[in-house]
Every structure is written in structure tokens, then in C-alpha cells.
Design a protein around this motif. Structure first.
Motif, PDB file in Angstrom:
ATOM      1  N   ALA A 272       0.692  -1.240   0.021  1.00  8.97           N
ATOM      2  CA  ALA A 272       0.069   0.086  -0.042  1.00  8.97           C
ATOM      3  C   ALA A 272       0.766   1.423   0.147  1.00  8.97           C
ATOM      4  CB  ALA A 272      -0.891  -0.013   1.039  1.00  8.97           C
ATOM      5  N   ARG A 273       2.011   1.277   0.704  1.00  8.58           N
ATOM      6  CA  ARG A 273       2.830   2.435   0.820  1.00  8.58           C
ATOM      7  C   ARG A 273       3.752   2.630  -0.446  1.00  8.58           C
ATOM      8  NH1 ARG A 273       4.921   1.915   7.208  1.00  8.58           N
ATOM      9  NH2 ARG A 273       3.219   3.287   8.022  1.00  8.58           N
ATOM     10  N   GLU A 274       3.714   1.631  -1.252  1.00  7.00           N
ATOM     11  CA  GLU A 274       4.328   1.536  -2.521  1.00  7.00           C
ATOM     12  C   GLU A 274       3.422   2.264  -3.441  1.00  7.00           C
ATOM     13  OE1 GLU A 274       7.583   1.009  -3.605  1.00  7.00           O
ATOM     14  OE2 GLU A 274       8.434   0.401  -1.697  1.00  7.00           O
ATOM     15  N   LEU A 275       2.167   1.599  -3.184  1.00  4.19           N
ATOM     16  CA  LEU A 275       1.366   2.346  -4.442  1.00  4.19           C
ATOM     17  C   LEU A 275       1.005   3.869  -3.925  1.00  4.19           C
ATOM     18  CD1 LEU A 275      -0.700   2.309  -6.668  1.00  4.19           C
ATOM     19  CD2 LEU A 275      -2.396   1.735  -4.772  1.00  4.19           C
ATOM     20  N   GLN A 276       1.195   4.191  -2.959  1.00  2.00           N
ATOM     21  CA  GLN A 276       0.824   5.522  -2.344  1.00  2.00           C
ATOM     22  C   GLN A 276       2.235   6.371  -2.773  1.00  2.00           C
ATOM     23  OE1 GLN A 276       1.613   6.300   2.087  1.00  2.00           O
ATOM     24  NE2 GLN A 276       0.026   7.982   1.980  1.00  2.00           N
TER      25      GLN A 276
ATOM     26  N   ASP B 105      -6.891 -10.128  -1.499  1.00  2.00           N
ATOM     27  CA  ASP B 105      -7.617  -9.195  -2.274  1.00  2.00           C
ATOM     28  C   ASP B 105      -7.243  -8.026  -2.111  1.00  2.00           C
ATOM     29  OD1 ASP B 105      -9.343 -11.507  -3.221  1.00  2.00           O
ATOM     30  OD2 ASP B 105     -10.981 -10.881  -2.028  1.00  2.00           O
ATOM     31  N   VAL B 106      -6.869  -7.472  -1.126  1.00  2.00           N
ATOM     32  CA  VAL B 106      -6.132  -5.973  -1.053  1.00  2.00           C
ATOM     33  C   VAL B 106      -5.151  -5.871  -1.572  1.00  2.00           C
ATOM     34  CG1 VAL B 106      -5.580  -4.199   0.530  1.00  2.00           C
ATOM     35  CG2 VAL B 106      -7.262  -5.821   1.306  1.00  2.00           C
ATOM     36  N   VAL B 107      -4.040  -6.866  -1.634  1.00  2.00           N
ATOM     37  CA  VAL B 107      -2.818  -6.722  -2.350  1.00  2.00           C
ATOM     38  C   VAL B 107      -3.077  -7.030  -3.791  1.00  2.00           C
ATOM     39  CG1 VAL B 107      -0.546  -7.659  -2.429  1.00  2.00           C
ATOM     40  CG2 VAL B 107      -1.681  -7.526  -0.436  1.00  2.00           C
ATOM     41  N   ASP B 108      -3.926  -7.714  -4.154  1.00  2.00           N
ATOM     42  CA  ASP B 108      -4.274  -7.985  -5.619  1.00  2.00           C
ATOM     43  C   ASP B 108      -4.668  -6.468  -6.208  1.00  2.00           C
ATOM     44  OD1 ASP B 108      -3.537 -10.563  -5.709  1.00  2.00           O
ATOM     45  OD2 ASP B 108      -5.426 -11.401  -5.452  1.00  2.00           O
TER      46      ASP B 108
ATOM     47  N   LEU C 294      -5.889   4.446   1.420  1.00  2.00           N
ATOM     48  CA  LEU C 294      -5.851   2.849   1.348  1.00  2.00           C
ATOM     49  C   LEU C 294      -4.553   2.840   2.174  1.00  2.00           C
ATOM     50  CD1 LEU C 294      -6.078   0.236   0.107  1.00  2.00           C
ATOM     51  CD2 LEU C 294      -5.109   0.955  -1.842  1.00  2.00           C
ATOM     52  N   ALA C 295      -3.469   3.451   2.165  1.00  2.00           N
ATOM     53  CA  ALA C 295      -2.281   3.221   2.753  1.00  2.00           C
ATOM     54  C   ALA C 295      -2.755   3.557   4.435  1.00  2.00           C
ATOM     55  CB  ALA C 295      -1.251   4.182   2.496  1.00  2.00           C
ATOM     56  N   ALA C 296      -3.529   4.394   4.727  1.00  2.00           N
ATOM     57  CA  ALA C 296      -3.982   4.596   6.213  1.00  2.00           C
ATOM     58  C   ALA C 296      -4.611   3.331   6.585  1.00  2.00           C
ATOM     59  CB  ALA C 296      -4.670   5.813   6.449  1.00  2.00           C
ATOM     60  N   GLN C 297      -5.630   2.907   5.754  1.00  2.00           N
ATOM     61  CA  GLN C 297      -6.267   1.569   6.065  1.00  2.00           C
ATOM     62  C   GLN C 297      -5.495   0.514   6.401  1.00  2.00           C
ATOM     63  OE1 GLN C 297      -8.874   1.050   2.854  1.00  2.00           O
ATOM     64  NE2 GLN C 297     -10.612   1.061   4.133  1.00  2.00           N
TER      65      GLN C 297
ATOM     66  N   GLU D  48     -11.475   2.237  -5.457  1.00  2.00           N
ATOM     67  CA  GLU D  48     -12.658   2.101  -4.442  1.00  2.00           C
ATOM     68  C   GLU D  48     -12.723   0.611  -4.147  1.00  2.00           C
ATOM     69  OE1 GLU D  48     -16.759   3.794  -3.534  1.00  2.00           O
ATOM     70  OE2 GLU D  48     -16.235   4.124  -5.772  1.00  2.00           O
ATOM     71  N   ASP D  49     -12.689  -0.230  -5.107  1.00  2.00           N
ATOM     72  CA  ASP D  49     -12.867  -1.722  -4.869  1.00  2.00           C
ATOM     73  C   ASP D  49     -11.859  -2.166  -3.715  1.00  2.00           C
ATOM     74  OD1 ASP D  49     -15.064  -1.826  -6.460  1.00  2.00           O
ATOM     75  OD2 ASP D  49     -14.023  -3.015  -8.328  1.00  2.00           O
ATOM     76  N   THR D  50     -10.693  -1.627  -4.109  1.00  2.00           N
ATOM     77  CA  THR D  50      -9.420  -2.131  -3.086  1.00  2.00           C
ATOM     78  C   THR D  50      -9.621  -1.517  -1.666  1.00  2.00           C
ATOM     79  OG1 THR D  50      -8.039  -2.163  -5.046  1.00  2.00           O
ATOM     80  CG2 THR D  50      -7.086  -2.223  -2.717  1.00  2.00           C
ATOM     81  N   ILE D  51     -10.146  -0.416  -1.614  1.00  2.00           N
ATOM     82  CA  ILE D  51     -10.515   0.074  -0.434  1.00  2.00           C
ATOM     83  C   ILE D  51     -11.553  -0.516   0.041  1.00  2.00           C
ATOM     84  CG2 ILE D  51     -11.432   2.162   0.726  1.00  2.00           C
ATOM     85  CD1 ILE D  51      -9.731   3.938  -1.138  1.00  2.00           C
ATOM     86  N   ASP D  52     -12.562  -1.006  -0.295  1.00  2.00           N
ATOM     87  CA  ASP D  52     -13.558  -1.751  -0.015  1.00  2.00           C
ATOM     88  C   ASP D  52     -13.045  -3.212   0.441  1.00  2.00           C
ATOM     89  OD1 ASP D  52     -15.549   0.192  -0.557  1.00  2.00           O
ATOM     90  OD2 ASP D  52     -16.131  -0.666  -2.216  1.00  2.00           O
ATOM     91  N   ALA D  53     -12.051  -3.648  -0.206  1.00  2.00           N
ATOM     92  CA  ALA D  53     -11.609  -5.021   0.239  1.00  2.00           C
ATOM     93  C   ALA D  53     -10.845  -4.724   1.562  1.00  2.00           C
ATOM     94  CB  ALA D  53     -10.533  -5.420  -0.986  1.00  2.00           C
ATOM     95  N   ALA D  54     -10.280  -3.613   1.760  1.00  2.00           N
ATOM     96  CA  ALA D  54      -9.614  -3.374   3.210  1.00  2.00           C
ATOM     97  C   ALA D  54     -10.618  -3.278   3.995  1.00  2.00           C
ATOM     98  CB  ALA D  54      -8.775  -2.279   2.996  1.00  2.00           C
TER      99      ALA D  54
END
Length: 204
Positions: A26-30, A86-89, A117-120, A183-189
Motif C-alpha cells: 500500500a505504501r509503495e502504491l501511495q 484481495d487487497v494486495v491484488d 488505502l495506505a492509512a487503512q 474504491e474496490d481495493t479500499i472496500d476490500a480493506a
């Protein structure tokens, strides 16, 4: 003498390792969405983290198969690992979509969703660290839910601004898709947080 009873495996360390790997992704994506440079290198780092997450999930599944006693229901352990995966995917999908779509620059809303997402992810790790005794877990679970609610508002505003201000139809399609994946990834978190919450309530 052969062991007649399989070893009682503890899963807490593996849960935390899985969560820390997710946080790193998540931090890499951020960082990717913030700096928006060296995309190929950054995407490759995320791919490696996704692969490591798969390895950790396989290790947990193996422990689950061998364990005679587990700290939580087997179904709940399996569900949690699936949700974390699912989150990492999703993180990998966001990063790769930026490259595939040839996104020229990231919108402010895109960066904000990456920050959310990174905060989640950080709160997920903290919740996973508290699975052994559940002390202080409620605050982190609440924050995961609150961040998802915030993301809903950001996403709605982003799409509205996209249709209001962007004149190029292809750009609209690309960003609408990217917002959806974020948004789907944030929902997965949030789903992962809910899986932890169910384990907490069952244990209580």
C-alpha cells in the motif's frame, strides 16, 4: 515415536507478517501515485510484494491443514487470508492499470484515495497485531470503516468532477475505471477489517 497429534500451530505471527506485507504494498502504491515516476520499477516492487503475500497465504493454509487446534475457526482464518490477499491484488491492479492506460498524471483525488488505502493498511496491521488479546483493537477497526466512508465521498466527487471538467472521452473512461479499482481495493480493506471484527466477536 511419530507424532500422533499434529502440532498446535499459532497463527498470530503469520497474520502480522501478511499484514505488514500488505502495508508495504500500500505504501509503495501511495509513493507511486504521489511521485508518479519510475513506474516500471515501482510496479515491479508491488508485484514482488504480491507474490510474497501469496507465499504467506500458502504458509497459513499449510499450517491450517496441519493444526489440530486453531486459535479461531478454520473458516474465519481462511476468510481473513483471502480478504488480505484481495487487497494486495487490488493494489497491484491499480499500479498496473496506471501503466497499461498510459496515465499521464495523477489527479488529486487519485492521490487522496491512495493515501486513504495506505492509512487503512496501517490500521489493518495494528488490528492484526492485537488479535492475540484484542486489547485496543476496536479503535483500529473503527478507523478502517471511517476511512472507507471517506473514500466513498472522495470517489463520488472525483467522478462528478471528471464528467464535469474532462473533455476527452478516453480520459474519462480511463479515470472512471481507475477510480473504480481504487474504491474496490479500499472496500476490500474494509472487508478484511470486518473479517477481523467477526473473529473478535466470536472469541468474546
Amino acid at each position: 515415536m511419530p507424532r500422533l497429534i499434529p502440532k498446535d500451530e499459532r497463527f498470530f505471527g503469520s497474520f502480522v507478517e501478511d499484514g505488514e506485507n500488505l502495508l508495504a504494498a500500500a505504501r509503495e502504491l501511495q509513493a507511486l501515485l504521489t511521485a508518479y515516476d519510475r513506474l516500471d520499477d515501482r510496479v515491479e516492487v508491488i508485484r514482488r510484494l504480491e507474490h510474497r503475500g501469496d507465499e504467506i497465504d500458502a504458509e497459513i493454509a499449510e499450517k491450517l491443514e496441519k493444526a489440530f487446534v486453531t486459535p479461531f475457526d478454520r473458516e474465519d482464518i481462511h476468510e481473513l487470508t483471502v480478504q488480505l490477499d484481495d487487497v494486495v491484488d487490488g493494489i497491484q491492479e491499480v499500479a498496473e492499470t496506471c501503466v497499461i492506460y498510459g496515465i499521464a498524471q495523477v489527479t488529486p483525488e487519485g492521490r487522496e484515495l491512495g493515501d486513504i488505502l495506505a492509512a487503512q493498511a496501517l490500521h489493518l496491521v495494528e488490528a492484526l497485531r492485537r488479535l492475540e488479546d484484542f486489547k485496543g483493537i476496536a479503535e483500529h477497526l473503527q478507523q478502517i470503516h471511517a476511512l472507507e466512508n471517506r473514500a466513498d465521498g472522495v470517489s463520488r466527487s472525483a467522478v462528478a468532477r471528471l464528467f464535469r471538467e474532462e473533455k476527452d472521452a478516453i480520459t474519462v473512461i480511463k479515470w472512471r475505471d481507475l477510480y473504480r479499482v481504487l474504491e474496490d481495493t479500499i472496500d476490500a480493506a474494509e472487508d478484511a477489517g470486518e473479517a477481523i471484527e467477526r473473529m473478535w466477536h466470536k472469541a468474546g
